[in-house]
Design a protein around this motif. Sequence first.
Motif, PDB file in Angstrom:
ATOM      1  N   ASP A 203      44.688 -53.852  42.051  1.00 28.73           N
ATOM      2  CA  ASP A 203      46.057 -53.373  41.817  1.00 28.73           C
ATOM      3  C   ASP A 203      46.773 -53.080  43.135  1.00 28.73           C
ATOM      4  OD1 ASP A 203      45.850 -53.578  39.095  1.00 28.73           O
ATOM      5  OD2 ASP A 203      45.363 -51.472  38.753  1.00 28.73           O
ATOM      6  N   ALA A 207      50.212 -54.793  44.528  1.00 27.91           N
ATOM      7  CA  ALA A 207      51.396 -53.949  44.747  1.00 27.91           C
ATOM      8  C   ALA A 207      51.662 -53.663  46.221  1.00 27.91           C
ATOM      9  CB  ALA A 207      51.225 -52.633  43.983  1.00 27.91           C
ATOM     10  N   TYR A 554      57.430 -46.740  40.221  1.00 29.84           N
ATOM     11  CA  TYR A 554      56.830 -46.876  38.891  1.00 29.84           C
ATOM     12  C   TYR A 554      57.691 -47.764  37.984  1.00 29.84           C
ATOM     13  CZ  TYR A 554      54.596 -45.540  34.487  1.00 29.84           C
ATOM     14  OH  TYR A 554      53.953 -45.558  33.281  1.00 29.84           O
ATOM     15  N   PHE A 557      56.993 -51.256  38.855  1.00 33.27           N
ATOM     16  CA  PHE A 557      55.664 -51.686  38.394  1.00 33.27           C
ATOM     17  C   PHE A 557      55.643 -52.026  36.904  1.00 33.27           C
ATOM     18  CE2 PHE A 557      53.764 -48.954  41.995  1.00 33.27           C
ATOM     19  CZ  PHE A 557      53.846 -50.034  42.873  1.00 33.27           C
ATOM     20  N   TYR A 563      54.528 -57.686  38.745  1.00 29.43           N
ATOM     21  CA  TYR A 563      53.779 -56.434  38.650  1.00 29.43           C
ATOM     22  C   TYR A 563      53.568 -56.025  37.189  1.00 29.43           C
ATOM     23  CZ  TYR A 563      55.668 -56.569  43.353  1.00 29.43           C
ATOM     24  OH  TYR A 563      56.032 -56.980  44.609  1.00 29.43           O
ATOM     25  N   PRO A 570      49.582 -49.062  36.644  1.00 29.99           N
ATOM     26  CA  PRO A 570      50.469 -48.716  37.761  1.00 29.99           C
ATOM     27  C   PRO A 570      50.148 -47.362  38.392  1.00 29.99           C
ATOM     28  CG  PRO A 570      51.557 -48.239  35.691  1.00 29.99           C
ATOM     29  CD  PRO A 570      50.209 -48.827  35.330  1.00 29.99           C
TER      30      PRO A 570
END
Length: 635
Positions: A203, A207, A554, A557, A563, A570
């Motif tokens: 992740d 990201a 957020y 995400f 994403y 997230p």
Amino acid sequence: MKVQDFSEKQAKAIDSRLMNGPLQDRHCTDIICCLLFIASFIFMWYIAITGYSLGKPERILAAYDSDGNACDLDLPSYPLLYFPIIHPDYYNKTVCVERCPASTSDTVKCQTNKNITSCPRDCTKVSVNTSATFDFTSVDSMKTYVDTITSSVTNPENWICLYGSEPIFSRACFPSTALDILNQTSNFSSSIDLNRLTSWLYDLSIAKYIILASFFIAFGLGLIYMVILRFLGGLFVWLTILLYFVGISVLAGYTWNQHLYYLNDSQQSASAGSTNASDNAKALEYIFYIEIAWIAFSILAFFCIFNKIRLAIGVVKTATLYVRDNFSVMIVPPVIGICLGVLWVWWIVSVVYIVGLGDIKGDGSTPFATVTFDNTTRNMVYYFMFGGLWKQAFLLALNQFIIGCSVCIWYFNQGPGQSYTGNLFQSIYWAFRYHLGSLAFGSFILAVVQFIRLMLEYAKYQTKQMAGDNKCTKCILDCLSCLVACFERFIEFLNKNAYIQIALTSKSFCPAAKDAFESIWANTMRYSLVSGIGSIFTFIGKLFVGFATVLFSYEIFINVEPYKTDLASPVVPSIVCFIIAYMVAILFMSIYQMACDAVLTCFIYDEELNKQNGGMSAQHCPETLREWFDSTQSS
């Protein structure tokens, strides 16, 4: 009619040369301290080089068998430590092996010792009448099995067990099923899920660009927060005060309502419970009177310090103007932070080598080394620890002086018909050209207090090891630690204001600290309110930047491709974004806090200097402070 504020104590006369700002005619201060600081740093390097050349850190990191031999170092043919039984009760029974066994049926060579008289074997094939089984995924069942066959068979080779293992850190063999075993061991109660860890790392890789962008998002939010403080800071303060009065009034009203409830209950009931109701009613009545008295005191205090609250708001706003006009100051804390990071990496590596100068050996009770020092080596370790604290305090002092000096130069270039002409480089030049000795002096005092606090923590640990959980001793040491911690905060506050005085007057540390203390004593309420209100805004600012950045990240995400599809969760990337944003917020707020203190000191000097010359207003007031000063001089 003009209103004169007599609430502050009379301050001593101020050098009239400060009318135009920090003195330009400077001289080197505390030269002896500067030379001692340089000498101490050279001596630290000498100690470190001695450690690099003579220390044996590899023996600290080595694994030791039951005879105290370091695998690989003392026994080159047997580089890995093997635990016949992975259990705390058997950590004193270890052996050095040539390689880690791959399974229970493998064969390995070892160096026997006093506890291990033959090389490991497959103890699952021991001929023993027992219902116990050797379970490699359970520490308890493994120990039960070994205890059972040990009590039945005299040959010690029967409980020197083989299991599938792999080397870890090139030092010791660990079971291939180590995670399952560690989950059941009290020393490793928290489980580690490799699948989950892999998912988190995946992740973070997905990201990474948003995580990088969070730094710039937080930076922008920090600027936005400064603008908010500039225009809405006063509103926030007054709203907070209003909510305070509403809150204590509502509490008093609720207390009186409960008093009436119990009073009515006691009057209507003749039961035994009526006595309790009457007592409750009387107690609540007394509490209500206390609350009313507190409200009256708060109102009186509010009117007494009304102007000082407005001054604190003006100082907070002025600090935001300084940041706006001196954006280059934002580079100072990161540079100091990098220097601190380099310092501590060097310090930690050096400490390992210096500790390696001691007598390092294994005692057979654990797989780890024990280190004993002679007096010379022990003193070197203590000095290096203190030197690290001193150098850290010095870098922080340098950061505070540069920012504080820059604020002072900026402040005295404000006012009608003036424009800001100073720059950050002048502050840096003054720091290195004239005042390194004073910064070294102030940081030395702080380092001494921090070292005492560190020694108290070590004494607490040693006392616990020797005397156990002695409540009385623990209480005394905790009280001493608390007192030293409070004194440390006082020294930090005094040092910070002393550096501002040095920036203004070019005095040595002790006279500057004396002037700072006198200024704080003569303007106690002003400093208290500015510090208190500034701390509130600092705390809110950190939360604002941190949570706003997380919210923004957020939303990306969960709503933006790729994403939205590729992230397993997230949460972890959002946590990393918050940490980065919070660090950026600390950067902003450290400048902001120092600017508030420096602006207040400059304002007090500006005000007193103009009063000494027969004026009634501060000549160099920025617009945010001039509004306050003009209103206090009106009828």
